[in-house]
Design a protein around this motif. Structure first.
Motif, PDB file in Angstrom:
ATOM      1  N   ALA A 104       0.609  -1.159   0.010  1.00  0.00           N
ATOM      2  CA  ALA A 104      -0.003   0.055  -0.100  1.00  0.00           C
ATOM      3  C   ALA A 104       0.811   1.200   0.028  1.00  0.00           C
ATOM      4  O   ALA A 104       2.027   1.109   0.323  1.00  0.00           O
ATOM      5  N   LYS A 105       0.379   2.330  -0.316  1.00  0.00           N
ATOM      6  CA  LYS A 105       1.146   3.552  -0.412  1.00  0.00           C
ATOM      7  C   LYS A 105       1.068   4.223   1.028  1.00  0.00           C
ATOM      8  O   LYS A 105       0.186   4.506   1.734  1.00  0.00           O
ATOM      9  N   ALA A 106       2.417   4.628   1.282  1.00  0.00           N
ATOM     10  CA  ALA A 106       2.472   5.293   2.789  1.00  0.00           C
ATOM     11  C   ALA A 106       2.003   6.794   2.761  1.00  0.00           C
ATOM     12  O   ALA A 106       2.017   7.343   1.659  1.00  0.00           O
ATOM     13  N   LEU A 107       1.705   7.246   3.967  1.00  0.00           N
ATOM     14  CA  LEU A 107       1.358   8.856   3.929  1.00  0.00           C
ATOM     15  C   LEU A 107       2.390   9.502   3.887  1.00  0.00           C
ATOM     16  O   LEU A 107       2.440  10.602   3.216  1.00  0.00           O
ATOM     17  N   GLU A 108       3.632   9.327   4.829  1.00  0.00           N
ATOM     18  CA  GLU A 108       4.738   9.821   4.474  1.00  0.00           C
ATOM     19  C   GLU A 108       5.940   9.264   5.496  1.00  0.00           C
ATOM     20  O   GLU A 108       5.497   8.369   6.165  1.00  0.00           O
ATOM     21  N   ASN A 157       9.971   2.699   9.199  1.00  0.00           N
ATOM     22  CA  ASN A 157       9.853   4.250   9.779  1.00  0.00           C
ATOM     23  C   ASN A 157       9.073   4.842   8.622  1.00  0.00           C
ATOM     24  O   ASN A 157       9.238   6.267   8.390  1.00  0.00           O
ATOM     25  N   ARG A 158       8.127   4.411   7.821  1.00  0.00           N
ATOM     26  CA  ARG A 158       7.199   5.079   7.197  1.00  0.00           C
ATOM     27  C   ARG A 158       5.768   5.031   7.763  1.00  0.00           C
ATOM     28  O   ARG A 158       5.466   3.923   8.245  1.00  0.00           O
ATOM     29  N   LEU A 159       5.138   5.945   7.718  1.00  0.00           N
ATOM     30  CA  LEU A 159       3.654   5.915   8.153  1.00  0.00           C
ATOM     31  C   LEU A 159       2.901   5.629   7.196  1.00  0.00           C
ATOM     32  O   LEU A 159       2.578   6.244   6.236  1.00  0.00           O
ATOM     33  N   MET A 160       2.086   4.475   7.442  1.00  0.00           N
ATOM     34  CA  MET A 160       1.271   4.004   6.610  1.00  0.00           C
ATOM     35  C   MET A 160      -0.186   4.356   6.609  1.00  0.00           C
ATOM     36  O   MET A 160      -0.943   4.626   5.774  1.00  0.00           O
ATOM     37  N   GLY A 161      -0.572   4.485   7.883  1.00  0.00           N
ATOM     38  CA  GLY A 161      -2.044   4.852   8.134  1.00  0.00           C
ATOM     39  C   GLY A 161      -2.023   5.513   9.542  1.00  0.00           C
ATOM     40  O   GLY A 161      -1.319   5.181  10.427  1.00  0.00           O
ATOM     41  N   ILE A 162      -3.367   6.087   9.773  1.00  0.00           N
ATOM     42  CA  ILE A 162      -3.629   6.531  11.108  1.00  0.00           C
ATOM     43  C   ILE A 162      -5.095   6.473  11.330  1.00  0.00           C
ATOM     44  O   ILE A 162      -5.883   6.469  10.546  1.00  0.00           O
TER      45      ILE A 162
END
Length: 244
Positions: A104-108, A157-162
């Motif tokens: 999936a695509k990371a947020l940032e 260290n990648r933010l995937m979701g919140i």
């Protein structure tokens, strides 16, 4: 008498073969590959007549919880495809299934987000609500002083979701509304989304949801590539913030 003995010799082995057939070890999954649903991908399947049932992903093996022969394994999604190996064992018999959790695509970048988030809270006088700067792979729970909880899926260290969860009681109180709106505005701004637009769309859909008690979800809200999905239960609502 001889005929009876002969008949028993034929029937008894057949009977036990039927019993062994009924107790055969079996393992199955509903799909061969799974996509993100919220912060995780849920691998579903069925297992029967096993002594041990485990799954392995990213080199880590865990037990599988089963209810009525059915199981659901939650795997936090990442930027890479992940292979999930499910293994059922009964004595010297083994059944294995290999499925894929799609990337999936990371947020940032998580560290960048956490530093900006902490700086923003410091400027608001909320120095006790800081996010930890270093996070292990997995879903981290961040509980603020006001009691609200936010969940962060961090992978490499990648933010995937919140995600967050709020009761309708909290959402209808002035304090709950203020806390939620403030948090959502901060997070949206840091992710490059238009927080005001998101809140406006959210308020509109929440009002409509009150008129339709049978709804279990709201329409996806999207702002500048950031997606907001909301699931409803009888007492709570869940919001998921992702780019997928």
């Amino acid at each position: 008498m001889k005929k009876l003995k002969y008949l028993l010799l034929l029937v008894i082995p057949l009977f036990f073969s039927m019993l062994s057939g009924c107790s055969k070890l079996s393992l199955s999954t509903t799909k061969k590959s799974y996509s993100a649903d919220g912060l995780v991908a849920v691998v579903k399947g069925k297992a029967d007549n096993y002594k041990k049932l485990t799954y392995t992903v990213n080199g880590e093996t865990k037990k599988v919880a089963v209810d009525g022969g059915h199981f659901a394994i939650s795997v936090p999604v990442s930027e890479n495809d992940q292979n999930v190996r499910i293994k059922a064992v009964n004595g010297n018999k083994t059944e294995t299934k290999l499925v894929k959790v799609k990337k999936a695509k990371a947020l940032e970048d998580y560290l960048t987000f956490a530093q900006s988030y902490n700086y923003t809270l410091l400027s608001l006088g909320q120095q006790n609500d800081q996010l930890q700067l270093i996070s292990k792979n997995g879903i981290m729970t961040h509980e603020k002083n006001d009691g609200t909880k936010w969940y962060y899926n961090v992978q490499n260290n990648r933010l995937m979701g919140i995600a967050t969860k709020l009761s309708y009681k909290e959402l209808k109180s002035k304090t709950g509304q203020k806390n939620f709106a403030t948090d959502l505005m901060i997070i949206s701004k840091l992710l490059g989304a238009d927080g005001k637009k998101v809140l406006k769309d959210f308020a509109k859909q929440t009002k409509n949801a009150d008129k339709n008690s049978t709804k279990t979800s709201m329409d996806q809200i999207t702002s500048k590539g950031v997606n907001y999905n909301i699931n409803l239960t009888t007492k709570d609502f869940y919001m998921y913030i992702t780019k997928y």
